[in-house]
Enzyme design. Structure first.
Site, PDB file in Angstrom:
ATOM      1  N   GLN A 161      58.777  88.262  57.558  1.00  0.00           N
ATOM      2  CA  GLN A 161      60.091  87.616  57.531  1.00  0.00           C
ATOM      3  C   GLN A 161      60.493  87.127  56.145  1.00  0.00           C
ATOM      4  O   GLN A 161      61.666  86.874  55.899  1.00  0.00           O
ATOM      5  CB  GLN A 161      60.128  86.455  58.532  1.00  0.00           C
ATOM      6  CG  GLN A 161      60.016  86.914  59.978  1.00  0.00           C
ATOM      7  CD  GLN A 161      60.051  85.764  60.972  1.00  0.00           C
ATOM      8  OE1 GLN A 161      59.017  85.163  61.266  1.00  0.00           O
ATOM      9  NE2 GLN A 161      61.220  85.437  61.482  1.00  0.00           N
ATOM     10  N   ARG A 164      52.344  76.375  56.954  1.00  0.00           N
ATOM     11  CA  ARG A 164      51.834  77.463  57.799  1.00  0.00           C
ATOM     12  C   ARG A 164      52.484  78.782  57.382  1.00  0.00           C
ATOM     13  O   ARG A 164      53.706  78.898  57.379  1.00  0.00           O
ATOM     14  CB  ARG A 164      52.134  77.171  59.277  1.00  0.00           C
ATOM     15  CG  ARG A 164      51.791  78.336  60.182  1.00  0.00           C
ATOM     16  CD  ARG A 164      52.123  78.081  61.658  1.00  0.00           C
ATOM     17  NE  ARG A 164      51.772  79.273  62.422  1.00  0.00           N
ATOM     18  CZ  ARG A 164      52.592  79.919  63.259  1.00  0.00           C
ATOM     19  NH1 ARG A 164      53.809  79.477  63.491  1.00  0.00           N
ATOM     20  NH2 ARG A 164      52.193  81.011  63.872  1.00  0.00           N
ATOM     21  N   HIS A 205      51.010  87.813  62.669  1.00  0.00           N
ATOM     22  CA  HIS A 205      52.341  87.458  63.159  1.00  0.00           C
ATOM     23  C   HIS A 205      53.146  88.763  63.292  1.00  0.00           C
ATOM     24  O   HIS A 205      54.112  88.993  62.577  1.00  0.00           O
ATOM     25  CB  HIS A 205      53.004  86.455  62.203  1.00  0.00           C
ATOM     26  CG  HIS A 205      54.165  85.697  62.789  1.00  0.00           C
ATOM     27  ND1 HIS A 205      54.245  84.330  62.772  1.00  0.00           N
ATOM     28  CD2 HIS A 205      55.313  86.120  63.382  1.00  0.00           C
ATOM     29  CE1 HIS A 205      55.388  83.933  63.329  1.00  0.00           C
ATOM     30  NE2 HIS A 205      56.050  85.009  63.705  1.00  0.00           N
ATOM     31  N   GLU A 215      52.135  84.081  69.095  1.00  0.00           N
ATOM     32  CA  GLU A 215      52.904  84.495  70.267  1.00  0.00           C
ATOM     33  C   GLU A 215      52.537  85.870  70.803  1.00  0.00           C
ATOM     34  O   GLU A 215      53.361  86.791  70.795  1.00  0.00           O
ATOM     35  CB  GLU A 215      54.406  84.439  69.944  1.00  0.00           C
ATOM     36  CG  GLU A 215      54.864  83.064  69.504  1.00  0.00           C
ATOM     37  CD  GLU A 215      56.378  82.949  69.328  1.00  0.00           C
ATOM     38  OE1 GLU A 215      57.065  83.982  69.372  1.00  0.00           O
ATOM     39  OE2 GLU A 215      56.865  81.824  69.156  1.00  0.00           O
ATOM     40  N   ASN A 219      54.414  76.922  70.008  1.00  0.00           N
ATOM     41  CA  ASN A 219      55.726  77.240  69.447  1.00  0.00           C
ATOM     42  C   ASN A 219      56.743  76.899  70.520  1.00  0.00           C
ATOM     43  O   ASN A 219      56.712  77.464  71.613  1.00  0.00           O
ATOM     44  CB  ASN A 219      55.835  78.723  69.106  1.00  0.00           C
ATOM     45  CG  ASN A 219      54.950  79.108  67.922  1.00  0.00           C
ATOM     46  OD1 ASN A 219      54.262  78.263  67.360  1.00  0.00           O
ATOM     47  ND2 ASN A 219      54.984  80.368  67.547  1.00  0.00           N
ATOM     48  N   TYR A 224      60.901  76.026  71.402  1.00  0.00           N
ATOM     49  CA  TYR A 224      62.302  76.003  70.974  1.00  0.00           C
ATOM     50  C   TYR A 224      63.251  75.460  72.037  1.00  0.00           C
ATOM     51  O   TYR A 224      64.185  74.743  71.722  1.00  0.00           O
ATOM     52  CB  TYR A 224      62.754  77.418  70.576  1.00  0.00           C
ATOM     53  CG  TYR A 224      62.103  77.884  69.292  1.00  0.00           C
ATOM     54  CD1 TYR A 224      62.673  77.578  68.062  1.00  0.00           C
ATOM     55  CD2 TYR A 224      60.904  78.575  69.304  1.00  0.00           C
ATOM     56  CE1 TYR A 224      62.076  77.967  66.874  1.00  0.00           C
ATOM     57  CE2 TYR A 224      60.291  78.972  68.118  1.00  0.00           C
ATOM     58  CZ  TYR A 224      60.885  78.658  66.907  1.00  0.00           C
ATOM     59  OH  TYR A 224      60.284  79.030  65.741  1.00  0.00           O
ATOM     60  N   GLU A 278      55.539  75.724  65.658  1.00  0.00           N
ATOM     61  CA  GLU A 278      56.932  76.083  65.348  1.00  0.00           C
ATOM     62  C   GLU A 278      57.862  75.238  66.199  1.00  0.00           C
ATOM     63  O   GLU A 278      57.611  75.058  67.395  1.00  0.00           O
ATOM     64  CB  GLU A 278      57.245  77.557  65.670  1.00  0.00           C
ATOM     65  CG  GLU A 278      56.633  78.540  64.722  1.00  0.00           C
ATOM     66  CD  GLU A 278      56.974  79.992  65.077  1.00  0.00           C
ATOM     67  OE1 GLU A 278      57.993  80.240  65.754  1.00  0.00           O
ATOM     68  OE2 GLU A 278      56.201  80.871  64.682  1.00  0.00           O
TER      69      GLU A 278
HETATM   70  C1  GBH Z   1      59.451  82.658  67.179  1.00  0.00           C
HETATM   71  O1  GBH Z   1      59.670  83.437  68.308  1.00  0.00           O
HETATM   72  C2  GBH Z   1      58.758  83.493  66.143  1.00  0.00           C
HETATM   73  O2  GBH Z   1      57.379  83.174  66.059  1.00  0.00           O
HETATM   74  C3  GBH Z   1      59.393  83.421  64.791  1.00  0.00           C
HETATM   75  O3  GBH Z   1      58.889  84.462  63.996  1.00  0.00           O
HETATM   76  C4  GBH Z   1      60.899  83.448  64.944  1.00  0.00           C
HETATM   77  O4  GBH Z   1      61.548  83.548  63.715  1.00  0.00           O
HETATM   78  C5  GBH Z   1      61.296  82.185  65.648  1.00  0.00           C
HETATM   79  O5  GBH Z   1      60.644  82.076  66.875  1.00  0.00           O
HETATM   80  C6  GBH Z   1      62.782  82.041  65.931  1.00  0.00           C
HETATM   81  O6  GBH Z   1      63.206  82.957  66.899  1.00  0.00           O
HETATM   82  O7  GBH Z   1      67.905  87.306  72.431  1.00  0.00           O
HETATM   83  O8  GBH Z   1      67.780  86.695  74.752  1.00  0.00           O
HETATM   84  O9  GBH Z   1      66.521  88.588  73.907  1.00  0.00           O
HETATM   85  C7  GBH Z   1      60.304  82.783  69.368  1.00  0.00           C
HETATM   86  C8  GBH Z   1      60.495  83.739  70.498  1.00  0.00           C
HETATM   87  C9  GBH Z   1      61.826  85.675  70.677  1.00  0.00           C
HETATM   88  C10 GBH Z   1      62.513  83.627  71.657  1.00  0.00           C
HETATM   89  C11 GBH Z   1      63.193  86.238  70.831  1.00  0.00           C
HETATM   90  C12 GBH Z   1      63.893  84.194  71.853  1.00  0.00           C
HETATM   91  C13 GBH Z   1      65.231  86.204  72.000  1.00  0.00           C
HETATM   92  C14 GBH Z   1      65.734  86.179  73.395  1.00  0.00           C
HETATM   93  N1  GBH Z   1      61.844  84.241  70.548  1.00  0.00           N
HETATM   94  N2  GBH Z   1      63.879  85.612  71.948  1.00  0.00           N
HETATM   95  S1  GBH Z   1      67.079  87.271  73.629  1.00  0.00           S
END
Ligand code: GBH
Length: 483
Positions: free
Chosen positions: A20, A77, A123, A170, A312, A314, A382
């Protein structure tokens, strides 16, 4: 009323991942990864974006260390690119000293500034050569031996200075997005119209087992060959949202919420932390498509003591049970996932991405649930968000990020509550991310950084949140919690 407390030795900082941010994909002998292939062969799947340049961190790492230092970070990290270290990836393939030297410069630079390196081995950027040679993660027997050797090389070369290791980031996303939806490399899917290959009824579960065994092998090598001399710790970072029942009064929705979390987290946490088979509900739904652990697999799992749970986190969602049986390609535990409950109440405030709403209350429940189930210290590896509308903002607008500041504050308060009121052990927090960077298949649109990246000039500009996280943490350390 006081601010809830955080422990005095609380670890904290910012996180990134190699593909990334690094760029320099063809430099100094780096081999290709499955993400190079995915972005270049199928640019429509990544909004035309790729990691060829990304944030050019490979050349600007000194400046990025300066940023961390300016932000007061205790720790950083980052992940290693496997194919920079072993370009062809395998256990008999040569090492790339120039790639190793880059990570040595980075690690030494961090330590010189008093910043603790937290290193993720993997990753998502698998060496393409291993995918070509034997199917990569699809080959459970081969990949775990190659991952074991890769881990050994990293411990040998960096472990004198690196004491905090994360094996995998993940694994759920690697398996489901890589082999079911096809939204991540290598993009294999039997349900995605853009894919021509893959069997999503079996491949996610095979690659899941391959990652579980690879994790255990790496821990076993650390235990046997390095732990007593290097005295570090090693964990794994698992994703997984928190789920509440869509209808709080419906037993079937309560059960669906729990099942959804077992499919997200228990899949990996049961074998890794509890050293037992996958959750019962997965076995029931998936039957023989879920590859079993043999007695010798279980021996490896039982011997590997993982030190911490990397979380992780969110967002959260509501789970509603389904009446119909699960299709063979189902990976969510046969539930519907919704952002509103039965009363129409939203799960949280909207962010700049459709899948992410700010749900700090459910974060506390999530922390407490995970701590009670798996019993290991938790490090949040995260947590972060893009602000509403941030993808369309100019630099001068984007550096003003009150939404992100509030998101951090509320999530830190949830950590305090889970520690002080629920008795969880939570030992650290890494905000995602140090920089705006390549958001995988979403390209360079979504901005998760505490630093604004100008993708034309590659200039970095701190956002307000970057400069405030330090004081948010120290304020919470200074004040005793009153429950
Ligand atoms: C993390 O993944 C990653 O570890 C990191 O690299 C990434 O930059 C960060 O989160 C932010 O996304 O669009 O409805 O198909 C988190 C897992 C994967 C959750 C993608 C949301 C998209 C759902 N994410 N997912 S959708």
């Amino acid at each position: 009323m006081t601010t809830p407390a955080l422990p005095p030795n609380f670890e904290w900082g910012f996180a990134t991942a190699s593909y990334q941010i690094e760029g320099a994909v063809a430099e100094d002998g780096r081999g290709k990864s499955i993400w190079d292939t995915y972005c270049h062969l199928e640019p429509t799947r990544t909004k035309g974006a790729n990691g060829d340049v990304a944030c050019d961190h490979y050349h600007r790492y000194e400046q990025d260390i300066e940023l961390l230092s300016k932000y007061g970070a205790k720790a950083y990290r980052f992940s290693l690119s496997w194919s920079r270290i072993i370009p062809l990836g395998g256990r008999n393939d040569p090492l790339n000293e120039a790639g190793i030297a880059f990570y040595n410069r980075l690690i030494d630079g961090l330590l010189a500034r008093g910043i603790t390196p937290w290193v993720t081995l993997y990753h998502w950027d698998l060496p393409q050569a291993l995918h070509d040679r034997y199917g990569g993660w699809l080959n459970v027997d081969e990949i775990q031996l190659d991952f074991e050797r890769y881990a050994r090389v990293c411990f040998e070369r960096f472990g004198d200075r690196v004491k905090d290791w994360i094996t995998l980031n993940e694994p759920w996303i690697q398996s489901i997005f890589g082999y079911s939806t096809g939204g991540n490399a290598p993009g294999r899917s039997s349900t995605n119209k853009q894919s021509t290959e893959g069997d999503s009824t079996t491949e996610p579960w095979i690659t899941g087992k391959a990652q579980i065994m690879s994790h255990a092998r790496a821990v076993a090598v650390y235990d046997k060959e390095f732990r007593s001399s290097q005295k570090g710790k090693i964990g794994v970072s698992l994703n997984g949202d928190y789920y509440e029942p869509w209808d709080a009064n419906d037993e079937r929705d309560k059960e669906a919420a729990e099942r959804r979390m077992q499919f997200h987290i228990g899949w990996f946490a049961n074998p890794i932390f509890l050293k037992q088979d996958y959750p019962e509900c997965m076995r029931t739904q998936l039957g023989s498509r879920l590859p079993p652990f043999t007695e010798s697999d279980l021996e490896i799992l039982r011997a590997a003591e993982t030190d911490f749970y990397g979380m992780n986190y969110y967002t959260s969602q509501f789970a509603r049970h389904r009446e119909t049986p699960a299709p063979d390609t189902d990976y969510v535990g046969n539930v519907d996932e919704l952002q509103e409950n039965k009363q129409g109440l939203p799960v949280g405030e909207k962010s700049g991405l459709h899948w992410l709403r700010s749900c700090p209350g459910m974060f506390r429940k999530h922390l407490t649930r995970v701590y009670r189930l798996y019993g290991k210290p938790i490090y949040i590896t995260e947590n972060g968000c893009p602000c509403p509308g941030e993808d369309k903002m100019s630099r001068d607008e984007a550096v003003n990020d009150p939404y992100r500041i509030r998101y951090f504050e509320k999530h830190l308060d949830s950590i305090s509550k889970s520690i002080n009121e629920d008795g969880s052990i939570i030992s650290g927090y890494f905000a995602w991310s140090l920089l705006d960077n390549l958001e995988w298949s979403d390209g360079y649109g979504p901005r998760f950084g505490v630093t604004f990246t100008d993708y034309n000039t590659l200039e970095r500009t701190p956002k307000k949140s970057a400069l405030l996280l330090h004081s948010m943490i120290t304020e919470r350390q200074a004040v005793k919690a009153t429950a």
